[in-house]
Design an enzyme around this catalytic site. Structure first.
Site, PDB file in Angstrom:
ATOM      1  N   ASP A  92      -0.773   1.305   0.982  1.00  0.00           N
ATOM      2  CA  ASP A  92      -1.169   0.081   0.301  1.00  0.00           C
ATOM      3  C   ASP A  92      -2.198   0.337  -0.789  1.00  0.00           C
ATOM      4  O   ASP A  92      -2.474  -0.560  -1.587  1.00  0.00           O
ATOM      5  CB  ASP A  92      -1.723  -0.924   1.318  1.00  0.00           C
ATOM      6  N   ASP A 104      -0.961  -9.580  14.248  1.00  0.00           N
ATOM      7  CA  ASP A 104      -0.128  -9.054  15.327  1.00  0.00           C
ATOM      8  C   ASP A 104       0.053 -10.071  16.451  1.00  0.00           C
ATOM      9  O   ASP A 104       1.173 -10.296  16.922  1.00  0.00           O
ATOM     10  CB  ASP A 104      -0.740  -7.751  15.867  1.00  0.00           C
TER      11      ASP A 104
END
Length: 1111
Positions: free
Chosen positions: A397, A809
């Protein structure tokens, strides 16, 4: 193609009369691409510092394909693809990816024999089996550059003077007569009406219908993209072969792949009984407390009863979901017999296991050392699973060249490491962890050449580490040299043009790749379009897909003899999604969704396993363990397999409860008996189809519509609300992505090898070789990682990882459970994965702060379990409700920790007197607590010390990180203040003298203030009460002991925190003791002056004695 509008893309696909266009371009120092004609291209190598690109405009068609499929795949794998918002997708052909030599034929930059063109010293590309890639049927050897020149000039082969045609002489027509076809053949009406029912269906506008797989197809499926056999392959032979495969499976005795093992009744029955008893006692105790207030200190009583009511409610939320813990076991032998064993219909033993894509995410090479990430990648590439079914994706990223070249070095070192692990059955397959083991490396090793091979591979790994460690300096020196050259060129041009030589030359400080071209990602000196938040999308196939058959090495190619070892490597892809200002990148969740889309186009494994960059595969059979659940009877409704997190580098006493065994071995095991464990962010194997936001299959409902249990189902069967018009809205406008969805769904089904399997696939369906990569496919994958792709889609809302929380998550797992899916907890005998955890106090507190803040966000969002659907089971709902509520316990916990000090200061207590009733209730609650702890230790396997460490850390984090999380969460809801967190720094695995050095480093943080205040106030209160007692004419020691007991209980929980503040033993600053003593003496003298001792009369009246009496 990838950068054009979606509708244009579809029209281009239908233009079968056009071939693939290769466009050369020069990239200037300003970043622009300038088209070049053949006359402007000098063969002297002056373009070595610029990009040499070809732009993919039109995909190859079966009627006009410029080169053989494998040849094109080789050229594609040697190209760095870039593209994104308002830019053309370009494929930069790279002479080399790293400075060192590349030998493995699958890796980018691998070279074969010499080029046959006159005056050319180039090398021919290699295919995945190490053979020369020859684009023409005449087998004329030609290198990449000469081939491009021939294509641009005449399109003729220099050898036979014929046009480059379709065909690869090394390819054999696949034989499907064995019955290894994914699905039954289409009906005769379909085969007879090819004009009306074409494979490439068109809609009414004449455009390609990207929904054919989702709504109308009854085709066959292969690994990766859809594969349609030739018409003559259908018929009786195929049917007999398919039936033969089914009969072979049916003849074998059916055995389950996994088993559910209940907790022994001798343990679980008393455990449940104690929960009920404690609940009843708690209710009676709270009732008694409410009915018997302390009139002398009503404020103290009121605060204590409010806190106790909340603690009781919190205990219920935490304890009730633990009523149904279970254990599970797997049978790897059964898995091998079902999917990997040779048979008459599969004489070569080609695996029928589904493919899996493994995701690794990293964001900053400074905080996440490239060596750690490289070791994780190596453990993945060496996993014990069919090589052709494994694909590894790294999400960078940060778009850093350091990460890119480190991964290229890892792919190069894998050429030796992976075959070495296979040859000698190495565990673990992370080289750094393997060479750090403190055991005898020759244990259980019987091959006579093991010691010699280990010595060689250890030396190669040491050299590999040196190369990784030297990459920052190598990139900096290289970039400085090329930038200096560019400055001299610019200065020379300015002088030739008559410019002012005194003016400074403005040349961007670019970061340069090994082949002398600009890095399209983040530069060391950030500029426009080359910073962490502003750079193009990048995709590089580091290791192209392997061949379907084993590639056995020999003793001459490598430094180690691999003459009896398969040397193939799994596909490995480097991905850095596009980032642009003004677009929300959604942090890790956005990066994961980009990988989901890119992998769906490139490999489309029906299962996805995601790992953090510092979590590696410790058990090479972990993937097979997970497949035992996914491929077992009833596995079609499992959305993910969660593996427990295990950590390395934790101090022996586990001071800050980093191992968190109470949660991973207790709570998660208990949830496995309800609807499944929560998703904890890493070490999780997903079903790709569940990630796409679909509901679990309902076999009884589906079979009402289908005649065959193995017939292809349409997407509308799973989601009736999804019609053709909603497909782009949900998934975006990518045609290949839409086509991959039902393929992944079908390949993820269990085998239909048992009458109870109502929803499966036929045996042998996944033995078909995967399609090779082409430029169109890779260009499409670059398109789907662009910054604009998710606009006006449901990515992050219903599809993929869910956005809107720092703990994406938990929310992602909750959404799946809320749709009716279930998850499974897989605890293996040998740890499946291992990672690192912050052992520094401040780092640990910040980690818990991020988790708690995410929970507060969940509580104030629509993901609150109170709003869940009926598909979420009651106990599972309580567990998710506790996930959102637990940080709010900090408000009551802090107040309760101050109550003992308030009691000692004021001379009062939470009850009027220590009556028999109070002591009996207290004793019964304590006995139940101890009994529950002992039984929980029994069925979960944790230790009493680990349980006590968890209790200590619960109070430490509850009085610091959880409090700050509640404040931040409330501010975000009320004032809209966004929450940001810095990336947790990972350990680089340096060979320090003390591996626990971080444990003793004291980093000041405001999170430390509340626990420090609590500890100091309780210590001072004890001192004040002690001094007040000894000043009495008749000391009342029983009163002091009764009040001080609860303060000592609080201080006992804060002991690890106090040790963390002291740093290394023997190095506590003297000023800490000086100030602590001065403060204590000052407060004691002040209290004595305000409330002085009045002599025996006062003592007789109990003044200053603690405010309560023992009965």
């Amino acid at each position: 193609m990838a950068s054009t509008p979606p509708q244009t893309s579809k029209k281009v696909r239908n233009n079968s009369g056009s071939g693939q266009t290769v466009k050369f371009a020069r990239r200037t120092s300003s970043g622009r691409y300038v088209s070049l004609s053949r006359d402007n291209i000098e063969l002297s190598g002056e373009l070595s510092g610029d990009y040499s690109n070809y732009t993919v405009h039109i995909p190859p068609t079966p009627d006009n394909q410029p080169m053989a499929t494998k040849a094109e795949e080789q050229y594609v794998s040697n190209s760095l693809f870039t593209g994104g918002f308002n830019s053309v997708t370009r494929a930069h052909l790279m002479d080399k990816v790293i400075d060192s030599d590349v030998t493995h034929p699958q890796m980018a930059g691998a070279k074969g024999s010499s080029c046959a063109m006159p005056a050319c010293d180039g090398n021919v590309m290699k295919d995945e089996r190490g053979k020369d890639v020859m684009p023409c049927e005449c087998r004329f050897k030609i290198c990449r550059d000469c081939f491009m020149d021939a294509q641009k000039e005449t399109g003729l082969c220099p050898g036979c003077k014929e046009q480059y045609k379709i065909g690869d002489l090394d390819d054999d027509t696949p034989d499907y007569s064995s019955g290894a076809l994914p699905l039954p053949a289409p009906g005769k009406d379909q085969r007879g009406n090819n004009n009306n029912m074409s494979m490439m269906k068109r809609n009414q506008n004449g455009e390609f219908d990207h929904n054919r797989w989702l709504f109308e197809t009854q085709g066959t499926y292969g690994y990766g993209n859809a594969y349609w056999p030739q018409d003559e392959m259908y018929g009786d032979d195929m049917d007999e072969g398919m039936r033969g495969g089914m009969v072979e499976t049916a003849d074998k005795p059916w055995r389950p792949l996994s088993r559910r093992i209940p907790i022994p009744a001798a343990i679980i029955s008393p455990y449940r009984l104690l929960i009920v008893i404690r609940f009843v006692v708690l209710c009676f105790f709270l009732t008694w407390r409410i009915r018997n207030p302390n009139e002398d200190a009503i404020w103290l009583w009121l605060m204590s009863i409010i806190c106790e009511l909340w603690f009781g409610f919190s205990w219920i939320l935490d304890q009730i979901p633990k009523l149904c813990p279970i254990n599970r076991s797997t049978d790897l032998e059964v898995l091998r017999d079902k999917f990997d064993m040779p048979s008459p219909s599969n004489p070569t033993g080609r695996s029928d296991l589904p493919g899996i894509d493994l995701f690794v995410s990293t964001a900053d090479p400074e905080k996440e050392p490239p060596l750690v990430t490289a070791n994780t990648i190596l453990s993945i590439l060496a996993v014990d699973y069919p090589v052709e079914k494994v694909s590894c994706y790294l999400s960078d990223d940060g778009g850093a060249l350091l990460s890119f070249e480190a991964m290229a070095e890892a792919a190069s070192f894998a050429d030796l490491w992976v075959p070495f692990c296979r040859k000698h059955n190495i565990e673990p397959r992370n080289p750094d962890s393997y060479f750090s083991l403190k055991i005898d490396p020759t244990k259980n090793k019987s091959r006579i050449d093991f010691v010699k091979d280990r010595r060689k591979i250890k030396r190669e790994y040491d050299e590999f580490k040196v190369r990784i460690n030297g990459l920052p300096d190598s990139i900096r020196r290289r970039s400085d040299a090329f930038n200096a050259r560019e400055e001299m060129k610019a200065l020379k041009q300015m002088r030739e043009s008559g410019g002012d030589p005194t003016e400074p030359v403005k040349v961007p400080k670019a970061t340069w790749m090994a082949d002398g071209t600009h890095w399209p990602g983040t530069w060391a000196a950030s500029t426009r379009e080359h910073s962490k938040g502003d750079h193009a999308g990048i995709l590089q196939v580091m290791l192209k897909p392997p061949s379907s058959d084993p590639l056995i090495g020999n003793s001459d190619d490598k430094v180690i003899d691999f003459s009896d070892t398969d040397t193939r490597l799994p596909m490995f892809v480097y991905v850095s999604r596009e980032k642009r200002p003004g677009y929300d990148h959604n942090k890790k969740a956005g990066a994961m969704n980009a990988l989901v889309r890119a992998s769906a186009i490139l490999s489309n494994g029906p299962f996805i396993l995601n790992l953090d960059c510092d979590h590696y595969i410790y058990n090479c059979k972990a993937v097979r363990e997970g497949m035992c659940f996914m491929m077992d009877r009833g596995g079609e409704d499992i959305c993910y397999i969660q593996f427990p997190q295990r950590f390395e580098g934790i101090d022996p006493s586990d001071r800050y409860a980093n191992n968190n065994t109470v949660f991973f071995d207790g709570n998660m095991r208990a949830l496995d008996g309800v609807q499944g464990p929560v998703y904890v962010g890493t070490g999780t194997m997903f079903r790709r189809f569940a990630l796409y936001g679909f509901d679990p299959p309902n076999p009884d409902k589906l079979l009402e519509k289908k005649e065959s249990e193995t017939e292809a189902l349409t997407t509308s069967d799973f989601d009736p609300d999804l019609d053709v018009t909603q497909l782009p809205k949900r998934f975006g406008n990518s045609t290949l992505l839409a086509e991959s969805i039902p393929i992944a769904e079908f390949q993820g089904r269990p085998l239909a090898d048992h009458p109870a399997v109502k929803y499966g696939r036929p045996p042998g369906a996944l033995r078909v070789p995967r399609d090779p990569l082409d430029a169109t496919t890779v260009a499409e994958s670059v398109s789907v990682i662009s910054c604009w792709y998710e606009d006006k889609t449901e990515w992050g809302d219903r599809v993929g990882w869910i956005y809107g929380s720092v703990t994406e998550d938990v929310v992602t797992g909750y959404r799946m459970h809320n749709r009716g899916w279930r998850s499974v907890y897989c605890i293996t005998k040998r740890d499946s994965f291992r990672g690192s955890a912050p052992i520094n106090l401040t780092d640990r507190l910040h980690q818990v702060l991020r988790w708690a803040t995410g929970s507060v966000e969940i509580f104030f969002s629509r993901n609150n379990a109170i709003l869940a659907s009926k598909r979420l089971k009651f106990l599972q709902r309580l567990a998710y409700l506790n996930v959102g509520i637990y940080p709010f316990t900090s408000l009551f916990l802090i107040l309760y920790c101050f109550l003992p000090a308030f009691s000692l200061f004021s001379g009062q207590f939470i009850v009027r007197t220590l009556s028999i009733s109070f002591l009996v209730y207290l004793l019964m609650i304590t006995i139940c607590l101890i009994g529950l702890a002992v039984l929980e230790v029994k069925w979960s396997g944790i230790g009493l010390e680990e349980w006590w460490r968890n209790e200590q850390w619960w109070l430490i984090s509850g009085t610091s990180s959880h409090l700050y999380a509640v404040v931040q969460g409330v501010l975000k809801v009320i004032a809209g203040i966004e929450i940001s967190f810095t990336l947790t720094t990972k350990s680089g695995g340096d060979d320090n003298e003390d591996i626990y050095a971080d444990l003793y480093i004291v980093k000041w943080s405001s999170l430390m203030i509340p626990p420090i205040v609590i500890a100091m106030v309780n210590i001072i209160a004890i001192v004040v009460a002690f001094i007040r007692t000894i000043y009495q004419a008749v000391p009342q020691w029983s009163k002091l002991i009764g009040g001080a007991f609860f303060s000592f209980w609080v201080l006992a929980h804060l002991y690890p925190f106090a040790k963390g503040l002291m740093g290394r033993r023997g190095k506590t600053p003297t000023i800490v003791f000086v100030w602590a003593g001065l403060i204590a003496i000052t407060i004691s003298l002040l209290w004595t002056a305000i409330n002085p001792n009045t002599g025996p009369a006062a003592a007789a009246e109990g003044v200053g004695g603690g405010g309560f009496q023992f009965p």
